[in-house]
Design a protein around this motif. Structure first.
Motif, PDB file in Angstrom:
ATOM      1  N   TYR A 272      -7.250  20.366 -12.709  1.00 32.87           N
ATOM      2  CA  TYR A 272      -8.457  21.062 -13.148  1.00 32.87           C
ATOM      3  C   TYR A 272      -9.484  20.074 -13.694  1.00 32.87           C
ATOM      4  CZ  TYR A 272      -6.013  25.483 -12.570  1.00 32.87           C
ATOM      5  OH  TYR A 272      -5.332  26.556 -12.036  1.00 32.87           O
ATOM      6  N   LEU A 273      -9.018  19.073 -14.434  1.00 34.06           N
ATOM      7  CA  LEU A 273      -9.947  18.069 -14.960  1.00 34.06           C
ATOM      8  C   LEU A 273     -10.594  17.300 -13.815  1.00 34.06           C
ATOM      9  CD1 LEU A 273     -11.194  16.650 -17.389  1.00 34.06           C
ATOM     10  CD2 LEU A 273      -9.209  15.125 -17.445  1.00 34.06           C
ATOM     11  N   THR A 274      -9.829  16.980 -12.790  1.00 32.75           N
ATOM     12  CA  THR A 274     -10.391  16.312 -11.615  1.00 32.75           C
ATOM     13  C   THR A 274     -11.439  17.189 -10.945  1.00 32.75           C
ATOM     14  OG1 THR A 274      -8.327  15.123 -11.223  1.00 32.75           O
ATOM     15  CG2 THR A 274      -9.835  15.312  -9.371  1.00 32.75           C
ATOM     16  N   ALA A 275     -11.132  18.474 -10.786  1.00 35.78           N
ATOM     17  CA  ALA A 275     -12.091  19.397 -10.175  1.00 35.78           C
ATOM     18  C   ALA A 275     -13.367  19.495 -10.999  1.00 35.78           C
ATOM     19  CB  ALA A 275     -11.451  20.771 -10.019  1.00 35.78           C
ATOM     20  N   TYR A 276     -13.227  19.465 -12.303  1.00 35.05           N
ATOM     21  CA  TYR A 276     -14.401  19.504 -13.187  1.00 35.05           C
ATOM     22  C   TYR A 276     -15.223  18.227 -13.069  1.00 35.05           C
ATOM     23  CZ  TYR A 276     -16.954  19.177 -17.629  1.00 35.05           C
ATOM     24  OH  TYR A 276     -17.916  19.006 -18.578  1.00 35.05           O
ATOM     25  N   ARG A 277     -14.553  17.099 -13.114  1.00 39.35           N
ATOM     26  CA  ARG A 277     -15.267  15.821 -13.086  1.00 39.35           C
ATOM     27  C   ARG A 277     -15.930  15.554 -11.742  1.00 39.35           C
ATOM     28  NH1 ARG A 277     -10.910  11.897 -16.290  1.00 39.35           N
ATOM     29  NH2 ARG A 277     -11.619  12.408 -18.422  1.00 39.35           N
ATOM     30  N   THR A 278     -15.379  16.112 -10.682  1.00 44.70           N
ATOM     31  CA  THR A 278     -15.968  15.895  -9.357  1.00 44.70           C
ATOM     32  C   THR A 278     -16.961  16.996  -8.971  1.00 44.70           C
ATOM     33  OG1 THR A 278     -14.059  16.989  -8.331  1.00 44.70           O
ATOM     34  CG2 THR A 278     -14.003  14.573  -8.499  1.00 44.70           C
ATOM     35  N   GLY A 279     -17.252  17.878  -9.894  1.00 44.44           N
ATOM     36  CA  GLY A 279     -18.290  18.875  -9.662  1.00 44.44           C
ATOM     37  C   GLY A 279     -17.869  20.091  -8.881  1.00 44.44           C
ATOM     38  N   LEU A 280     -16.572  20.347  -8.767  1.00 41.81           N
ATOM     39  CA  LEU A 280     -16.111  21.498  -8.002  1.00 41.81           C
ATOM     40  C   LEU A 280     -16.116  22.789  -8.814  1.00 41.81           C
ATOM     41  CD1 LEU A 280     -13.134  19.972  -5.962  1.00 41.81           C
ATOM     42  CD2 LEU A 280     -15.512  20.320  -5.249  1.00 41.81           C
ATOM     43  N   LEU A 281     -15.696  22.700 -10.059  1.00 41.67           N
ATOM     44  CA  LEU A 281     -15.662  23.908 -10.876  1.00 41.67           C
ATOM     45  C   LEU A 281     -16.067  23.590 -12.308  1.00 41.67           C
ATOM     46  CD1 LEU A 281     -12.974  23.699 -12.794  1.00 41.67           C
ATOM     47  CD2 LEU A 281     -11.814  24.755 -10.879  1.00 41.67           C
ATOM     48  N   ASP A 282     -16.318  24.641 -13.047  1.00 43.34           N
ATOM     49  CA  ASP A 282     -16.588  24.520 -14.471  1.00 43.34           C
ATOM     50  C   ASP A 282     -16.088  25.794 -15.142  1.00 43.34           C
ATOM     51  OD1 ASP A 282     -17.455  23.582 -16.914  1.00 43.34           O
ATOM     52  OD2 ASP A 282     -19.467  23.060 -16.224  1.00 43.34           O
TER      53      ASP A 282
END
Length: 305
Positions: A272-282
């Motif tokens: 989830y942190l990776t998805a957040y940092r890469t702009g996929l989710l928030d």
């Protein structure tokens, strides 16, 4: 001729309850997973923890973060004491009890699509469900109730709630426009809605998320796009729809807590942190006001039949 024993009808599956959701919140009981210490089943809002940046994060911190996510949502209602509330996706009802105890919302109704969750909520809060004490009025309603039902088919009357909220449940909703229409229907004209959970940032991100996070790939979660969520609420007639990104206070502290605990490091998806940092989710806090009252002939306001 011997009479044949009658066969008992088998319970029919709920067409609104996806198989993966049924399993995770039924026999697997996600509220018992150590990653969700305390049973609230959310990633937590960590910004209110004192000394967040110093030292390891404890299980008590984790539980506090889950409670604080509810407080963040309930704070958006302003005045709460004595106002009726509905939580959509209530799980074990711990957030309902917090709303009743700390905010004075009453009565509070918890709605969940999963019968096992409703059974757990009723068992956990049996004393509150029994109604007011003998010192109160005999006809006073119980301050808390739990009802089984789907977000897109809320089994409550029109204009029956002043505060409608949902905490980390909308990512499971298959029919978000249906939920939005039902929210608009059950809210009183002076009512407000607040929901919080994680959503995809864009349609392109929504297509990428199943390749990174198993809950999207196996059907537990739906990669709703935040702009579509806001548009659905507005299309249902809800007013003043506002979106606030709060991922900075969710993803990094949650991942740090998981990494610090050996028994959790590899037991739950930590991308989830990776998805957040890469702009996929928030992670988002979304608020809205009830639809404007419909003007009846002659100029007087009407809330419907």
């Amino acid at each position: 001729m011997a009479q044949q024993p009658q066969r008992q009808p088998q319970p029919q599956p709920n067409p609104h309850l996806p198989d993966r959701v049924a399993a995770v919140y039924g026999e697997q009981d996600l509220s018992t997973v150590p990653a969700f210490a305390g049973g609230f089943i959310n990633f937590g809002y960590w910004a209110r923890l004192p000394d967040l940046a110093d030292g390891p994060l404890s299980e008590a911190d984790r539980i506090r973060s889950e409670q604080d996510l509810y407080r963040l949502v309930l704070d958006t209602f302003g005045r709460t004491r004595g106002r009726s509330a509905l939580e959509v996706g209530c799980g074990r009802g711990l957030g309902c009890a917090l709303a009743l105890r700390e905010y004075g919302l009453a009565p509070v109704t918890g709605l969940d699509i999963h019968p096992d969750q409703i059974a757990r909520a009723r068992a956990t809060h049996a004393e509150l469900l029994a109604g007011p004490s003998t010192d109160g009025p005999a006809d006073a309603p119980a301050p808390l109730a739990f009802v089984e039902g789907a977000a897109q088919r809320i089994p409550l009357p029109d204009a029956s709630a002043e505060c409608l909220y949902s905490v980390e449940a909308a990512q499971h909703f298959r029919d978000l426009p249906g939920f939005a229409r039902e929210a608009a229907r059950v809210l009183r004209p002076d009512g407000r809605l607040a929901l919080t959970t994680f959503f995809a940032r864009t349609h392109e991100a929504a297509r990428a998320l199943p390749g990174l996070l198993p809950p999207y790939a196996d059907g537990l979660d739906v990669p709703h796009v935040i702009d579509d969520v806001a548009a659905a609420l507005a299309a249902a007639g809800l007013r003043d729809v506002r979106v606030r990104a709060i991922g900075e206070a969710v993803w990094e502290p949650y991942d740090r807590y998981m990494a610090q605990r050996r028994e959790l490091r590899d037991a739950w998806p930590r991308h989830y942190l990776t998805a957040y940092r890469t702009g996929l989710l928030d992670y988002y806090l979304v608020t809205a006001a009830a639809p404007a009252p419909v003007s009846a002939p002659g100029g007087s306001a009407s809330t419907g039949p």
